[in-house]
Design an enzyme around this catalytic site. Sequence first.
Site, PDB file in Angstrom:
ATOM      1  N   SER A  31       0.836  -1.198   0.000  1.00 29.38           N
ATOM      2  CA  SER A  31       0.000   0.000   0.000  1.00 29.38           C
ATOM      3  C   SER A  31       0.877   1.257   0.000  1.00 29.38           C
ATOM      4  CB  SER A  31      -0.928  -0.050   1.223  1.00 29.38           C
ATOM      5  OG  SER A  31      -1.977   0.847   1.079  1.00 29.38           O
ATOM      6  N   HIS A  64      -7.874  -5.388  -0.167  1.00 30.64           N
ATOM      7  CA  HIS A  64      -6.582  -4.714  -0.055  1.00 30.64           C
ATOM      8  C   HIS A  64      -5.767  -5.205   1.144  1.00 30.64           C
ATOM      9  CE1 HIS A  64      -3.638  -1.570  -0.502  1.00 30.64           C
ATOM     10  NE2 HIS A  64      -3.922  -1.038   0.659  1.00 30.64           N
ATOM     11  N   ASP A  84      -8.667  -6.706  -4.518  1.00 28.06           N
ATOM     12  CA  ASP A  84      -8.279  -5.376  -4.031  1.00 28.06           C
ATOM     13  C   ASP A  84      -8.802  -4.316  -5.002  1.00 28.06           C
ATOM     14  OD1 ASP A  84      -7.019  -3.039  -3.237  1.00 28.06           O
ATOM     15  OD2 ASP A  84      -5.018  -3.922  -3.106  1.00 28.06           O
TER      16      ASP A  84
END
Lengths: 398, 216
Positions: free
Chosen positions: A161, A365, A332
Site C-alpha cells: 500500500s 486490499h 483489491d
Amino acid sequence: MSAPNPAAVPAEPATMPGHRVTLGVDKPMRLDSGAELGPFEVAYQTYGALNADRSNAILICHALTGDHYVLDQHPVTGKSGWWEMLVGPGKPVDTDRYFVICSNVIGGCMGSTGPKEIDPATGKPYGLGFPVITIGDMVRAQKLLVEHLGIDQLFCVIGGSMGGMQVLQWAVAYPESVFAAVPIATAARHSAQNIAFHEVGRQAIMADPDWAGGNYLLEGTRPHRGLAVARMAAHITYLSEPALHRKFGRNLQNRQTVTYGFDADFQVESYLRHQGITFVERFDANSYLYITRAMDYFDLAADYGGGTLSNAFRKDGKGTPVRFCLASFSSDWLFPTSESRAIVHALNAVAANVSFVEIRTDKGHDSFLLDEPEFHQVIRGFLEGCAEHRGLTRTSRP
Amino acid sequence: MSPLDDNQPSARTASGNGIRTDLKLIAEMVEPGSRVLDVGCGDGALLAFLSRQKGVDGRGIELSMDGVHQCVVQGLSVIQGDAETDLKDYPPGAFDYVILSQTLQAMREPRTVLETMTRIGRRAIVSVPNFGYWRIRTQLLLTGRMPVTEKLGYQWWETPNIHFCTIKDFVVLAEEMGIRIERCMIVNRAGRVTGHAHSGLANLLGEQGVFLLRRD
C-alpha cells in the site's frame, strides 16, 4: 457510538520500545514543498543482525496507519506485530538471515517527528504548522537513517500500500542503493477515487469541532469522532464486498429484529464502529491529514518521468538495475491489479528484471497483512533467488 | 501445451532428470550468457534449465497463475501476463532470444505475435506442432473428422489451439514477413531430426518444427 476512552492517549515516545535517532542536525532536510525540516527524530526498530559486509539489510516500509512495530507487541494497543505473518525467524523475510529495519514515517505519530511533536522553534506542538510532506520526503528521511546505520545498499525494500509507494520511490530515487524492490498492492500514483476517499476522511476530521482548527493538543480536546468516521470510511476500502458479506451478511447485532432507529442494528455497523473507536486511541488526527496528503501527491511518472512512468525507471539511458517483484490481490479494489500491471509494463519498457504475481483471494486490499500462503511463498522464493544473485549465502549469516 | 502432446502438467520429463525434447532442442539454439525471454514459460522448466546450464539472464511471461507461482517461488523472474498484450512494451532488441514453445497455434493473432517477437528479440525461437504430420493427415482422410488422437487430446469445440499450421505453412508465413529461418529442426515422434524445413517429406514425417528466426 460510545465515546472512546479519553484517558487513552498515545504513549510517550521516550518510553516506547525501539530506537530513536536525531537526523538533519548538521543540515536540515529539504522537503519537496521547499520547506526545511531539521533536526528531526526518526523512531525505528531492527530485527536480526547486520552481516560483516553490510549486505543483508531489508527495509520494511509501513502503510498509512502502520508503524515500526513489525514484530513487537504494540505499545498502545498491546496487539502483536503487524507483519508477523511474513517477517520473523524462518519466515519469508527471515530475521535469522536478514537484518530487518522499519522506521515510523516522518509526519507519523509513533515517535518520528510529526504534527503532534513539539516544534523546537515555538516550544508547542507543530499542529498545522508542520510542513506538508510527501512520499519522497518520507523516503529521504529513511535514506538518512540507512546511511546513519552505515548501509550503502539495501538488499531489499519491501512494503504494501503506502509502503509500496515508498518502495517504488526508493527504487526510482536511489536505484544504486537498492538491490531488490518488492512493492505490494500499490500504485505508481494515487488515483482520483483514492484521493476522493482520503478527502472524505480529512473532511470528517476537520468537521469535528474538537479538531479546533488543528490546535486540539493545545485546546485539550481530541477530534475522536471525526477521526473515527475517517477510519470507518477507509476501513471499508481495505476489505471487499464478498469478504464483508461472508463475515457479516445482514446479520443483526445481539438482537432478533431491527429497532427502527439508528443504533447499530447490523453486525457490520458494530464492527465498523469498533474499528473507528479503537483507531483513535493509537492515532493522531493531524498525522492522518498529513499522511493521506502525502499519498495523494504521489505520482512517480509526473515527478520523475515527465509524465511517462517508464522514463522514471530509466537513468542515463539505461533501465533500472533494481530487481522487482510486484504482487497484487485479485479482490483489491483500492489498489487493483491494473495499477501493478501498469508498473510492470513500464518496467518491461526498460527491460527491467521483474516478477509479477496476482494472488487470488477475496480478502481485498488488506490481504497483504493476512495469512495468504501463496503470497508468502512468492516473497520467500523471490528473496531466495535474489539472495543467490547477491551472493548472500546461508553460511555467511552472522 | 501442445495439442500433439499428452496433457502434460509439467515440461519436465517423467524421470525428472531432464526437460521435454522440444525444450532441449530450443536450449541447444541458445548461446550461453545471453538474455532470454520465454513467452508462455509454464512452470519455468526451460528457464531454470537455461539459467543453470547456460548462465542466461532469463525472464518469462506466463498466463496461468499456477505457472507464475511455480516460477517465482524458485526465484525465476516471471510476470503474469498475456503474450498478445504484454509483449509490446519491451524495447526493440531487449533480448537476444525470445522463445515461444508450442503456443503459437493458440494465439488469436499469431502473425502479430511473431512480428513482436522478432522486434523485441534479436532472434526468436519458435516451436510449432505440424498439422501436416502423416498421422493427422491419415485420420482426417480416413475418418472425415477432426483428428483427435492420443497426443491430440481436444475435440474441435474445446481446443485452445485455434490456428494450426503445417511446417510448410509456417515457412511460407516467415518468408512473407521477411523473417529469415536461420536454423530449423523438424523432429519426429521419437524426437529425432528428420529433415529440413523445405522438404515435403519432413512436412509429412515431422511431428513438430523448431525454428530459429531473425528479421532481415
